[in-house]
Design a protein around this motif. Sequence first.
Motif, PDB file in Angstrom:
ATOM      1  N   ASP A   1     -10.518   0.183  -0.701  1.00 15.39           N
ATOM      2  CA  ASP A   1     -10.066  -1.533  -0.878  1.00 15.39           C
ATOM      3  C   ASP A   1      -9.258  -1.876  -1.561  1.00 15.39           C
ATOM      4  OD1 ASP A   1     -12.905  -1.506   0.419  1.00 15.39           O
ATOM      5  OD2 ASP A   1     -13.954  -1.978  -1.441  1.00 15.39           O
ATOM      6  N   SER A   2      -8.599  -1.082  -2.444  1.00 18.21           N
ATOM      7  CA  SER A   2      -7.613  -1.315  -3.419  1.00 18.21           C
ATOM      8  C   SER A   2      -6.211  -1.123  -2.793  1.00 18.21           C
ATOM      9  CB  SER A   2      -7.686  -0.823  -5.045  1.00 18.21           C
ATOM     10  OG  SER A   2      -9.141  -1.193  -5.459  1.00 18.21           O
TER      11      SER A   2
ATOM     12  N   LEU B   1      -6.486   1.563 -10.759  1.00 16.56           N
ATOM     13  CA  LEU B   1      -7.259   2.003 -11.973  1.00 16.56           C
ATOM     14  C   LEU B   1      -8.066   1.067 -12.853  1.00 16.56           C
ATOM     15  CD1 LEU B   1      -4.445   4.486 -13.146  1.00 16.56           C
ATOM     16  CD2 LEU B   1      -6.688   5.040 -12.093  1.00 16.56           C
ATOM     17  N   GLY B   2      -7.523  -0.068 -12.795  1.00 16.48           N
ATOM     18  CA  GLY B   2      -8.553  -1.132 -13.573  1.00 16.48           C
ATOM     19  C   GLY B   2      -9.645  -1.465 -12.907  1.00 16.48           C
ATOM     20  N   LYS B   3      -9.786  -1.285 -11.669  1.00 12.63           N
ATOM     21  CA  LYS B   3     -10.979  -1.464 -10.970  1.00 12.63           C
ATOM     22  C   LYS B   3     -12.013   0.140 -11.246  1.00 12.63           C
ATOM     23  CE  LYS B   3      -9.728  -4.669  -7.297  1.00 12.63           C
ATOM     24  NZ  LYS B   3      -9.750  -4.655  -5.719  1.00 12.63           N
ATOM     25  N   ILE B   4     -11.143   1.085 -11.190  1.00 16.02           N
ATOM     26  CA  ILE B   4     -11.865   2.437 -11.540  1.00 16.02           C
ATOM     27  C   ILE B   4     -12.724   2.297 -12.915  1.00 16.02           C
ATOM     28  CG2 ILE B   4     -11.488   4.812 -12.153  1.00 16.02           C
ATOM     29  CD1 ILE B   4     -11.868   4.233  -9.109  1.00 16.02           C
ATOM     30  N   GLN B   5     -11.731   1.655 -13.801  1.00 13.52           N
ATOM     31  CA  GLN B   5     -12.131   1.676 -15.254  1.00 13.52           C
ATOM     32  C   GLN B   5     -13.546   0.838 -15.421  1.00 13.52           C
ATOM     33  OE1 GLN B   5      -9.068   0.328 -17.869  1.00 13.52           O
ATOM     34  NE2 GLN B   5      -9.734   1.836 -19.613  1.00 13.52           N
TER      35      GLN B   5
ATOM     36  N   ILE C   1      -6.974   4.844 -20.401  1.00 11.53           N
ATOM     37  CA  ILE C   1      -6.122   5.466 -19.410  1.00 11.53           C
ATOM     38  C   ILE C   1      -4.768   6.012 -20.087  1.00 11.53           C
ATOM     39  CG2 ILE C   1      -4.874   5.058 -17.299  1.00 11.53           C
ATOM     40  CD1 ILE C   1      -6.890   2.939 -16.560  1.00 11.53           C
ATOM     41  N   ILE C   2      -4.531   7.313 -19.797  1.00  9.80           N
ATOM     42  CA  ILE C   2      -3.151   8.011 -20.504  1.00  9.80           C
ATOM     43  C   ILE C   2      -2.266   8.092 -19.472  1.00  9.80           C
ATOM     44  CG2 ILE C   2      -2.485   9.635 -21.948  1.00  9.80           C
ATOM     45  CD1 ILE C   2      -5.384   9.800 -23.317  1.00  9.80           C
ATOM     46  N   TYR C   3      -0.864   7.441 -19.304  1.00  5.73           N
ATOM     47  CA  TYR C   3       0.236   8.033 -18.543  1.00  5.73           C
ATOM     48  C   TYR C   3       1.124   9.033 -18.978  1.00  5.73           C
ATOM     49  CZ  TYR C   3      -1.282   3.839 -16.192  1.00  5.73           C
ATOM     50  OH  TYR C   3      -2.215   2.592 -15.442  1.00  5.73           O
ATOM     51  N   ILE C   4       1.541   9.820 -18.143  1.00  5.64           N
ATOM     52  CA  ILE C   4       2.621  10.815 -18.615  1.00  5.64           C
ATOM     53  C   ILE C   4       3.715  10.197 -19.332  1.00  5.64           C
ATOM     54  CG2 ILE C   4       3.433  11.327 -16.418  1.00  5.64           C
ATOM     55  CD1 ILE C   4       2.892  13.919 -19.168  1.00  5.64           C
ATOM     56  N   ASP C   5       4.078   9.360 -18.721  1.00  2.00           N
ATOM     57  CA  ASP C   5       5.128   8.568 -19.593  1.00  2.00           C
ATOM     58  C   ASP C   5       5.009   8.198 -20.903  1.00  2.00           C
ATOM     59  OD1 ASP C   5       6.797   8.773 -16.868  1.00  2.00           O
ATOM     60  OD2 ASP C   5       6.330   6.766 -16.068  1.00  2.00           O
TER      61      ASP C   5
END
Length: 769
Positions: free
Chosen positions: A451-452, A489-493, A540-544
Amino acid sequence: MNSVFVRIFLYIIILVLGSVGLVSFFSYGKSSDTLIKEVQVNNMLILAQAQKGIDQEINALQSDLMQMALARNLNKVLYLSLEQSYQETELIQDSIAYLSALKSNSNYIADIWYYQKKADIVLGTGGKYQKSLFLSDVCEYAGDMDWDEIFNQSGFRVLGKQSVHHGMFDVPVLVFSESLPFINKKPKGMIVVNLSESLFKKEMANSNDEKIVFDYVIDAAGNVIYTNEQSYPDFEDLRLIREAVGSRSAEMEKPQDTVELSIEGKPFTVQYVKSSVFDWLYISVIPTEYITKSVNQIKEFTMLISVISFFLAVILTYYIVAGLYQPMNKIMNYINIIGSKKSVMRHGKNNNEFTLINGIIDYVYKENQSLQDSFEKNKPMLQDKYIYDIINGQIRKDNFIDSGADVGIVFPFPYYQVIVYEIGDRASMELKKYGKSCKEYVEEMNKIAEDSLGEQCKCYFLEKDGQTIVSVLNAEKSFYELSGINNYLGKIQKYLEESSDAPYTIGVGQSYENIWNCYLSFIDALETLKYKSVRGQNTIIYIDEVNNISNAVILYPIEEEMQLMTVAKSGNQAAVFGILQKVYQDNFKEKNVSPEQVDNLFHALTGTAIRTIFEMRLTSDRIFGMKEDIYNEIDNKKGLEEKETYISYVFEMITRFAEENKHSQQSHVLENIHQYLEENYSEDISLDTVAEVVNLSTSYLSFIFKEISGKNFVDYVNEFRIEKAKILLEETSFNISQIAEKVGYNSANSFSKVFKKYVGISPGQFRKL
């Protein structure tokens, strides 16, 4: 009938030639570029795993040495004179047995020994020795080692690579040391460990004997700690290999990298991984010229086989046609055995060649349909295997993307990104506790992705284990540049928070071009999950975000540690918490920190707590009412807040115990000091000497002395000596110089000045009274 044979003959010729071509295709193998790329990918995985394994072993060694340094027997040995070391036989034997037990429980400790400075002796696994004898005959190091300087250095240290003489052989080892005791800037002893080179050989072993890979481990000073050069004694380009390592090691600043270079016209691949713990470089050098030679040899051999196969095919075809009915009959017999004869002989009595061949075709068709049904049934498993191979860098052929389409996985875009979802605590069966399986999560997350993300990004999921889900995203570069996954990711969270009470952490790797590099994104995502201990769960943690985090050393100077121990032993709870808050402020506030920094700081604070308990001559069960493994407990705490709370609890219990038992402890200390002065007042007396007698640190004794005696240390000693001098003035005929010497003063003049300061009159005037 003849026409049938002609057709069959032509069919067989085509079939044989096609088979030869197929054999040639698979026999030819990979192109040289593909093979080199595969070697690089596999070797980088081996290198990263070796770095992690070796760091873990040495961290474990450091932890073992710390525990040894806190051992009661070894600390008792520190204060023995040479004469006492012969008297305390049981204590010495227990200490030797302790060393032997640690060595026998490790696969990698070649030697371990303990140096005691006061008696100038060494305890080894074989017995007790004089230091000079031990270092010259028992454990002789081939290289220059300034042991007098080493024995004056404090803390855990890596002394470098050495060779130890054992009989007729020199055994290569890596030497480590830990000073004793921890809180003393001037060590009274030291534990030394020789770590066997077998650790490096095991962790850096390359299982593929067909590849030539030179491995090196280099320390922060540029010294080679380990190399496998001896595995290739006849390699003619060894000088160039060393030049490649030497010329590039100073430029290796990234956490890991692969570099192609040419030296004197010969190509090499240099790969490295940096250790964040010891600043070591784990380096591999691959002479790519040898891979190219191997591919060319395979090509020449394959072409020769193809030519031979062609001529054999023509000759054998004649014999195959001549005996056509015999294999046909065998085929019928086989079919008859498995009960499918009717499906082949469907025309009953019309038993001619065409009927036979058509029957076989029908049979093959039905079998193929059965295989197709079986394939569809196993398709999800094949898809999981395909995704698993991608994220682990196990891509083994050029048409890998095409084979993905065969199982229903299509990657139309050039960029790949991996996201790892860790759901639930890492304890076993945790998801069952929350009443939801990983499969249910995958089904719903797949719907959210469809969907997203729509058609602009392909997303496939893999249930890696009971708590971990992995997704591979495939999109154009612009999709990632516009942060296209943020909405998804917002919807997953939101879904994870609403559907379950299970804690979760989402790690997002960097996007990479080309499917060959997808495994790098997976490594990135796993790296981000380590920061769960810093960022907390449900994040949620980003590698950057974590790539920019500094690996600076923790700010916890020894002066601050000694201050913390002092106020803890005094029972000042408010002061203890004030120091802890300052330590947290210095390390965690307004700066990013790595999990390693967090672990290092809390291990240091744990060590401070253990040393405080040890200095109070107590055990954990006296403090906590039970046996408390503080190191194990702090490692089990999940995040910063949990770790801070636990350390505060530990120091609260220590200070509470100290406060409740302060009076009895102080009385005992003062009695011991008084007894020592009674026996030694004529000798030179210092605060350091007295602190050693009462088993307290100099700083702590100085801190509490006035509290327990009502006077500072100098006044207390002077008044004690003056009282002894008064007795001698009244009861003996010794002159002033003799009395001064007997009560510990260097001259009559200095004695007279001190006497007049405390009594108000001179020694001579006092005698006349």
